[in-house]
Design a protein around this motif. Structure first.
Motif, PDB file in Angstrom:
ATOM      1  N   LEU A 281       1.251  -1.123  -0.188  1.00 29.96           N
ATOM      2  CA  LEU A 281      -0.345  -0.520   0.587  1.00 29.96           C
ATOM      3  C   LEU A 281       1.242   0.986  -0.184  1.00 29.96           C
ATOM      4  CD1 LEU A 281      -2.564   1.105   0.182  1.00 29.96           C
ATOM      5  CD2 LEU A 281      -2.802   0.986   2.205  1.00 29.96           C
ATOM      6  N   VAL A 282       2.100   1.146   0.837  1.00 24.17           N
ATOM      7  CA  VAL A 282       3.353   2.660   0.775  1.00 24.17           C
ATOM      8  C   VAL A 282       3.787   2.245   0.000  1.00 24.17           C
ATOM      9  CG1 VAL A 282       5.157   3.016   1.929  1.00 24.17           C
ATOM     10  CG2 VAL A 282       3.310   2.435   3.210  1.00 24.17           C
ATOM     11  N   LEU A 283       4.112   1.505  -1.339  1.00 22.96           N
ATOM     12  CA  LEU A 283       4.688   1.335  -2.191  1.00 22.96           C
ATOM     13  C   LEU A 283       3.938   2.048  -3.661  1.00 22.96           C
ATOM     14  CD1 LEU A 283       6.807   0.915  -4.145  1.00 22.96           C
ATOM     15  CD2 LEU A 283       6.587  -0.914  -4.516  1.00 22.96           C
ATOM     16  N   LEU A 284       2.043   1.824  -3.351  1.00 18.58           N
ATOM     17  CA  LEU A 284       1.510   2.215  -4.882  1.00 18.58           C
ATOM     18  C   LEU A 284       0.674   3.344  -4.141  1.00 18.58           C
ATOM     19  CD1 LEU A 284      -0.451   1.674  -6.656  1.00 18.58           C
ATOM     20  CD2 LEU A 284      -2.524   1.133  -5.074  1.00 18.58           C
ATOM     21  N   ILE A 285       0.919   3.879  -2.900  1.00 16.87           N
ATOM     22  CA  ILE A 285       1.325   5.617  -3.016  1.00 16.87           C
ATOM     23  C   ILE A 285       1.493   6.490  -3.491  1.00 16.87           C
ATOM     24  CG2 ILE A 285       0.820   7.287  -0.776  1.00 16.87           C
ATOM     25  CD1 ILE A 285      -0.946   5.008   0.672  1.00 16.87           C
ATOM     26  N   VAL A 286       3.410   5.523  -2.253  1.00 22.34           N
ATOM     27  CA  VAL A 286       4.059   6.921  -3.291  1.00 22.34           C
ATOM     28  C   VAL A 286       4.419   6.800  -4.730  1.00 22.34           C
ATOM     29  CG1 VAL A 286       7.067   6.832  -2.769  1.00 22.34           C
ATOM     30  CG2 VAL A 286       5.477   6.894  -1.092  1.00 22.34           C
ATOM     31  N   THR A 287       4.220   5.671  -5.448  1.00 22.73           N
ATOM     32  CA  THR A 287       4.481   5.041  -6.639  1.00 22.73           C
ATOM     33  C   THR A 287       3.210   6.640  -7.544  1.00 22.73           C
ATOM     34  OG1 THR A 287       4.788   3.235  -6.627  1.00 22.73           O
ATOM     35  CG2 THR A 287       4.058   4.234  -8.886  1.00 22.73           C
ATOM     36  N   ALA A 288       2.236   6.701  -7.113  1.00 27.66           N
ATOM     37  CA  ALA A 288       1.104   7.621  -7.194  1.00 27.66           C
ATOM     38  C   ALA A 288       1.574   9.639  -7.445  1.00 27.66           C
ATOM     39  CB  ALA A 288      -0.319   7.383  -6.861  1.00 27.66           C
ATOM     40  N   ILE A 289       2.139   9.807  -5.669  1.00 26.92           N
ATOM     41  CA  ILE A 289       2.850  10.647  -5.451  1.00 26.92           C
ATOM     42  C   ILE A 289       3.579  11.273  -6.657  1.00 26.92           C
ATOM     43  CG2 ILE A 289       3.804  11.684  -4.115  1.00 26.92           C
ATOM     44  CD1 ILE A 289       1.994  10.769  -1.925  1.00 26.92           C
ATOM     45  N   ASP A 290       4.597  10.046  -6.714  1.00 27.43           N
ATOM     46  CA  ASP A 290       5.447  10.273  -7.687  1.00 27.43           C
ATOM     47  C   ASP A 290       4.965  11.251  -9.151  1.00 27.43           C
ATOM     48  OD1 ASP A 290       8.667  10.648  -8.035  1.00 27.43           O
ATOM     49  OD2 ASP A 290       7.948   8.755  -9.151  1.00 27.43           O
ATOM     50  N   LEU A 291       4.196   9.614  -9.561  1.00 24.84           N
ATOM     51  CA  LEU A 291       3.761  10.196 -11.363  1.00 24.84           C
ATOM     52  C   LEU A 291       2.842  12.048 -10.858  1.00 24.84           C
ATOM     53  CD1 LEU A 291       2.008   7.053 -11.896  1.00 24.84           C
ATOM     54  CD2 LEU A 291       4.293   8.109 -13.188  1.00 24.84           C
ATOM     55  N   LYS A 292       1.474  11.793  -9.467  1.00 21.81           N
ATOM     56  CA  LYS A 292       1.537  13.090  -9.497  1.00 21.81           C
ATOM     57  C   LYS A 292       2.526  14.434  -9.313  1.00 21.81           C
ATOM     58  CE  LYS A 292      -2.566  15.301  -7.288  1.00 21.81           C
ATOM     59  NZ  LYS A 292      -3.027  15.219  -8.337  1.00 21.81           N
ATOM     60  N   ASN A 293       3.263  14.567  -8.625  1.00 20.76           N
ATOM     61  CA  ASN A 293       4.609  15.644  -8.825  1.00 20.76           C
ATOM     62  C   ASN A 293       4.991  15.467  -9.629  1.00 20.76           C
ATOM     63  OD1 ASN A 293       3.659  15.951  -6.231  1.00 20.76           O
ATOM     64  ND2 ASN A 293       5.863  15.052  -5.518  1.00 20.76           N
ATOM     65  N   GLY A 294       4.980  15.118 -10.863  1.00 20.34           N
ATOM     66  CA  GLY A 294       5.715  15.034 -12.223  1.00 20.34           C
ATOM     67  C   GLY A 294       6.309  14.428 -12.892  1.00 20.34           C
ATOM     68  N   ALA A 295       6.804  13.323 -12.068  1.00 17.33           N
ATOM     69  CA  ALA A 295       7.984  12.832 -12.778  1.00 17.33           C
ATOM     70  C   ALA A 295       7.545  12.022 -14.027  1.00 17.33           C
ATOM     71  CB  ALA A 295       8.096  11.118 -11.994  1.00 17.33           C
ATOM     72  N   THR A 296       8.602  11.924 -14.472  1.00 15.66           N
ATOM     73  CA  THR A 296       8.400  10.782 -16.282  1.00 15.66           C
ATOM     74  C   THR A 296       8.029   9.395 -15.764  1.00 15.66           C
ATOM     75  OG1 THR A 296       9.497  12.491 -17.115  1.00 15.66           O
ATOM     76  CG2 THR A 296       9.425  10.104 -18.286  1.00 15.66           C
ATOM     77  N   ALA A 297       7.031   9.261 -16.725  1.00 14.91           N
ATOM     78  CA  ALA A 297       6.761   7.322 -16.087  1.00 14.91           C
ATOM     79  C   ALA A 297       7.756   6.553 -17.097  1.00 14.91           C
ATOM     80  CB  ALA A 297       5.431   7.233 -17.245  1.00 14.91           C
ATOM     81  N   ASP A 298       8.303   5.858 -16.641  1.00 12.67           N
ATOM     82  CA  ASP A 298       9.735   4.787 -16.714  1.00 12.67           C
ATOM     83  C   ASP A 298       9.347   3.384 -16.262  1.00 12.67           C
ATOM     84  OD1 ASP A 298      10.440   5.519 -14.476  1.00 12.67           O
ATOM     85  OD2 ASP A 298      12.360   6.661 -14.767  1.00 12.67           O
ATOM     86  N   TRP A 299      10.166   3.274 -16.107  1.00 10.17           N
ATOM     87  CA  TRP A 299      10.679   1.388 -15.421  1.00 10.17           C
ATOM     88  C   TRP A 299      10.252   1.852 -14.315  1.00 10.17           C
ATOM     89  CZ3 TRP A 299      14.756   0.079 -12.440  1.00 10.17           C
ATOM     90  CH2 TRP A 299      15.445   0.606 -11.839  1.00 10.17           C
TER      91      TRP A 299
END
Length: 195
Positions: free
Chosen positions: A45-63
């Motif tokens: 759950l923590v991994l999913l939330i952090v990944t979503a936050i990372d994308l929301k903050n403008g990180a490029t979707a990558d590997w």
């Protein structure tokens, strides 16, 4: 950051598993051990939330995001099975539990086929999370890496299917000549041969 979190989640999985089993069998605290084992899903759950936050903050979707999605899929499909498998081995070693069952012939193939179904579930969960990320990023972002990870999940399913089929084609015989090792492991006598 996502890769470090994936590594931390994997290490955390095994640390929680070891702690839960140690409490359960070595410290003779089964309820506390079970409670620790129930913390496992929180890591994903923590991994999913952090990944979503990372994308929301403008990180490029990558590997990294693709790997995170497949890792979560793996945990959904294989997490409980892994805990149960390790628990059975620890119970046998430290608490006088029955020995782990060895499967041969068609029973081994059926077992491998069930594991393949888990791999299909892993790929499906990963693909769904990746598709959600693709929709989240939208048409303006580069989502080719996420689509590549969806294809990777499909390749894993196909490779595992071939491996499972080898257990059907080249069946290993039980060296002791038993026909139903699972029945014996559960204390039931095996059927006598009429020959």
């Amino acid at each position: 950051m996502v890769v470090a979190l994936i590594i931390a989640c994997e290490v955390g999985f095994w640390v929680l598993l070891a702690a839960g089993l140690a409490l359960r069998y070595l410290a003779r605290m089964p309820k506390t051990g079970a409670a620790v084992l129930l913390l496992e899903p929180l890591l994903e759950l923590v991994l999913l939330i952090v990944t979503a936050i990372d994308l929301k903050n403008g990180a490029t979707a990558d590997w990294k995001h693709g790997l995170a999605a497949l890792y979560i899929g793996y945990t959904v499909a294989y997490g409980h099975y892994t805990i149960k498998w390790v628990d059975g081995h620890v119970a046998h070693r430290f608490a006088g539990g029955p020995p782990p069952v060895k499967r041969y012939g068609m029973q081994r193939f059926v077992h491998e086929a069930k594991l393949w179904v888990r791999t299909v579930l892993m790929a499906a969960v990963g693909a769904a999370l990746l598709q959600g990320a693709i929709w989240y990023v939208g048409k303006d972002g580069d989502v080719s890496s996420l689509r590549d990870w969806q294809a990777t999940g499909l390749r894993i399913v196909m490779i595992h299917a071939v491996i499972a089929l080898t257990y059907l084609i080249w069946q290993k015989k039980d060296p002791k000549g038993r026909t139903a090792p699972e029945d014996e492991a559960q204390g039931r006598p095996r059927e006598k041969s009429l020959n």
